[in-house]
Motif scaffolding. Structure first.
Motif, mmCIF file in Angstrom:
data_model
loop_
_atom_site.group_PDB
_atom_site.id
_atom_site.type_symbol
_atom_site.label_atom_id
_atom_site.label_comp_id
_atom_site.label_asym_id
_atom_site.label_seq_id
_atom_site.Cartn_x
_atom_site.Cartn_y
_atom_site.Cartn_z
ATOM 1 N N ILE A 1 0.839 -1.200 0.000
ATOM 2 C CA ILE A 1 0.000 0.000 0.000
ATOM 3 C C ILE A 1 0.874 1.251 0.000
ATOM 4 C CG2 ILE A 1 -1.689 1.317 1.359
ATOM 5 C CD1 ILE A 1 -2.696 -1.522 2.334
ATOM 6 N N PHE A 2 1.896 1.255 0.840
ATOM 7 C CA PHE A 2 2.852 2.369 0.891
ATOM 8 C C PHE A 2 3.449 2.619 -0.491
ATOM 9 C CE2 PHE A 2 7.145 3.968 1.203
ATOM 10 C CZ PHE A 2 7.078 4.983 2.163
ATOM 11 N N ASP A 3 3.936 1.560 -1.125
ATOM 12 C CA ASP A 3 4.562 1.701 -2.447
ATOM 13 C C ASP A 3 3.567 2.221 -3.483
ATOM 14 O OD1 ASP A 3 6.962 0.788 -1.414
ATOM 15 O OD2 ASP A 3 6.718 -1.254 -2.198
ATOM 16 N N LYS B 1 -14.373 4.557 7.284
ATOM 17 C CA LYS B 1 -15.210 3.924 6.261
ATOM 18 C C LYS B 1 -14.506 2.694 5.706
ATOM 19 C CE LYS B 1 -18.762 4.315 3.325
ATOM 20 N NZ LYS B 1 -20.141 4.413 3.756
ATOM 21 N N THR B 2 -15.240 1.584 5.657
ATOM 22 C CA THR B 2 -14.780 0.403 4.951
ATOM 23 C C THR B 2 -15.182 0.568 3.492
ATOM 24 O OG1 THR B 2 -14.994 -1.009 6.894
ATOM 25 C CG2 THR B 2 -14.980 -2.108 4.747
ATOM 26 N N ILE B 3 -14.198 0.590 2.595
ATOM 27 C CA ILE B 3 -14.503 0.825 1.180
ATOM 28 C C ILE B 3 -14.498 -0.446 0.346
ATOM 29 C CG2 ILE B 3 -13.918 3.267 1.213
ATOM 30 C CD1 ILE B 3 -11.182 2.577 0.034
ATOM 31 N N SER B 4 -14.058 -1.543 0.935
ATOM 32 C CA SER B 4 -14.228 -2.841 0.287
ATOM 33 C C SER B 4 -14.181 -3.928 1.345
ATOM 34 C CB SER B 4 -13.176 -3.093 -0.793
ATOM 35 O OG SER B 4 -11.983 -3.617 -0.253
ATOM 36 N N MET B 5 -14.859 -5.025 1.028
ATOM 37 C CA MET B 5 -14.850 -6.216 1.866
ATOM 38 C C MET B 5 -14.921 -7.409 0.931
ATOM 39 S SD MET B 5 -18.724 -5.749 3.384
ATOM 40 C CE MET B 5 -18.385 -4.057 3.824
ATOM 41 N N PRO B 6 -14.703 -8.612 1.425
ATOM 42 C CA PRO B 6 -14.739 -9.761 0.511
ATOM 43 C C PRO B 6 -16.047 -9.792 -0.286
ATOM 44 C CG PRO B 6 -13.889 -10.421 2.631
ATOM 45 C CD PRO B 6 -14.377 -9.012 2.795
ATOM 46 N N GLY B 7 -15.905 -9.801 -1.593
ATOM 47 C CA GLY B 7 -17.058 -9.881 -2.478
ATOM 48 C C GLY B 7 -17.770 -8.572 -2.752
ATOM 49 N N PHE C 1 -9.658 4.963 6.164
ATOM 50 C CA PHE C 1 -10.245 4.057 5.180
ATOM 51 C C PHE C 1 -9.644 2.664 5.314
ATOM 52 C CE2 PHE C 1 -10.653 8.306 3.572
ATOM 53 C CZ PHE C 1 -11.960 8.336 3.114
ATOM 54 N N GLY C 2 -10.514 1.670 5.303
ATOM 55 C CA GLY C 2 -10.092 0.280 5.339
ATOM 56 C C GLY C 2 -10.639 -0.468 4.144
ATOM 57 N N PHE C 3 -9.902 -1.471 3.714
ATOM 58 C CA PHE C 3 -10.332 -2.267 2.567
ATOM 59 C C PHE C 3 -9.671 -3.630 2.618
ATOM 60 C CE2 PHE C 3 -6.843 0.486 1.369
ATOM 61 C CZ PHE C 3 -5.929 -0.375 0.795
ATOM 62 N N THR C 4 -10.204 -4.528 1.812
ATOM 63 C CA THR C 4 -9.645 -5.863 1.689
ATOM 64 C C THR C 4 -8.342 -5.770 0.894
ATOM 65 O OG1 THR C 4 -11.868 -6.741 1.691
ATOM 66 C CG2 THR C 4 -10.156 -8.203 0.901
ATOM 67 N N ALA C 5 -7.307 -6.389 1.412
ATOM 68 C CA ALA C 5 -5.977 -6.268 0.808
ATOM 69 C C ALA C 5 -5.954 -6.661 -0.663
ATOM 70 C CB ALA C 5 -4.972 -7.101 1.593
ATOM 71 N N SER C 6 -6.787 -7.578 -1.059
ATOM 72 C CA SER C 6 -6.788 -8.006 -2.463
ATOM 73 C C SER C 6 -7.396 -6.964 -3.399
ATOM 74 C CB SER C 6 -7.545 -9.332 -2.611
ATOM 75 O OG SER C 6 -8.895 -9.181 -2.208
ATOM 76 N N HIS C 7 -7.955 -5.901 -2.862
ATOM 77 C CA HIS C 7 -8.587 -4.870 -3.689
ATOM 78 C C HIS C 7 -7.734 -3.605 -3.858
ATOM 79 C CE1 HIS C 7 -12.701 -6.723 -2.450
ATOM 80 N NE2 HIS C 7 -12.182 -7.341 -3.506
ATOM 81 N N VAL C 8 -6.478 -3.685 -3.565
ATOM 82 C CA VAL C 8 -5.593 -2.510 -3.667
ATOM 83 C C VAL C 8 -5.730 -1.824 -5.025
ATOM 84 C CG1 VAL C 8 -3.172 -1.785 -3.810
ATOM 85 C CG2 VAL C 8 -3.911 -3.267 -1.956
ATOM 86 N N GLU C 9 -5.627 -2.575 -6.091
ATOM 87 C CA GLU C 9 -5.650 -2.000 -7.445
ATOM 88 C C GLU C 9 -7.004 -1.395 -7.814
ATOM 89 O OE1 GLU C 9 -3.039 -1.769 -9.622
ATOM 90 O OE2 GLU C 9 -1.685 -2.662 -8.159
#
Length: 122
Positions: A15-17, A75-81, A100-108
């Motif tokens: 995420i930092f990168d 705010k959670t901006i993504s979760m599984p599915g 902001f929080g999100f599922t790690a697989s949704h970075v892109e």
């Protein structure tokens, strides 16, 4: 200068990168911290935004932020599915959400929208 702290439980370096590549090294103060230190730095005004990831998008990514900043600033901006529509992410930034929080697989999928919204607000 925009100040962003990366917290959450996983993929902090990724995420930092991503954020650093988006803004460049001159245009943003960017640090990785553990959740408690990150949120305390937010409380003291050292950072403008907190961004974190976990496997659910809300638990490990935002638990400490919700506890110390309050649910109205998070705010959670993504979760599984489920990924929030771009308009909802932009509205959250416009409405003053700073963590902001999100599922790690949704970075892109979520970071370009979130960072664009932050850019437009600031």
């Amino acid at each position: 200068m925009l100040k962003i702290v990366v917290g959450g439980q996983i993929n902090k370096k990724e995420i930092f990168d991503y954020i650093q590549n988006y803004y460049g090294t001159e245009n943003v103060k960017l640090e990785i911290k553990n959740d408690l230190d990150a949120v305390m730095a937010m409380q003291s005004g050292q950072f403008d935004y907190y961004i974190g990831a976990c496997n659910t998008g809300g638990g490990g990514a935002l638990a400490m932020a919700i506890a110390l900043l309050g649910v109205t600033k998070c705010k959670t901006i993504s979760m599984p599915g489920k990924i929030l529509p771009d308009e909802e992410i932009k509205k959250a930034v416009d409405d003053g959400i700073v963590a902001f929080g999100f599922t790690a697989s949704h970075v892109e999928q979520v970071l370009p929208v979130l960072l664009d919204a932050i850019d437009h607000k600031n």
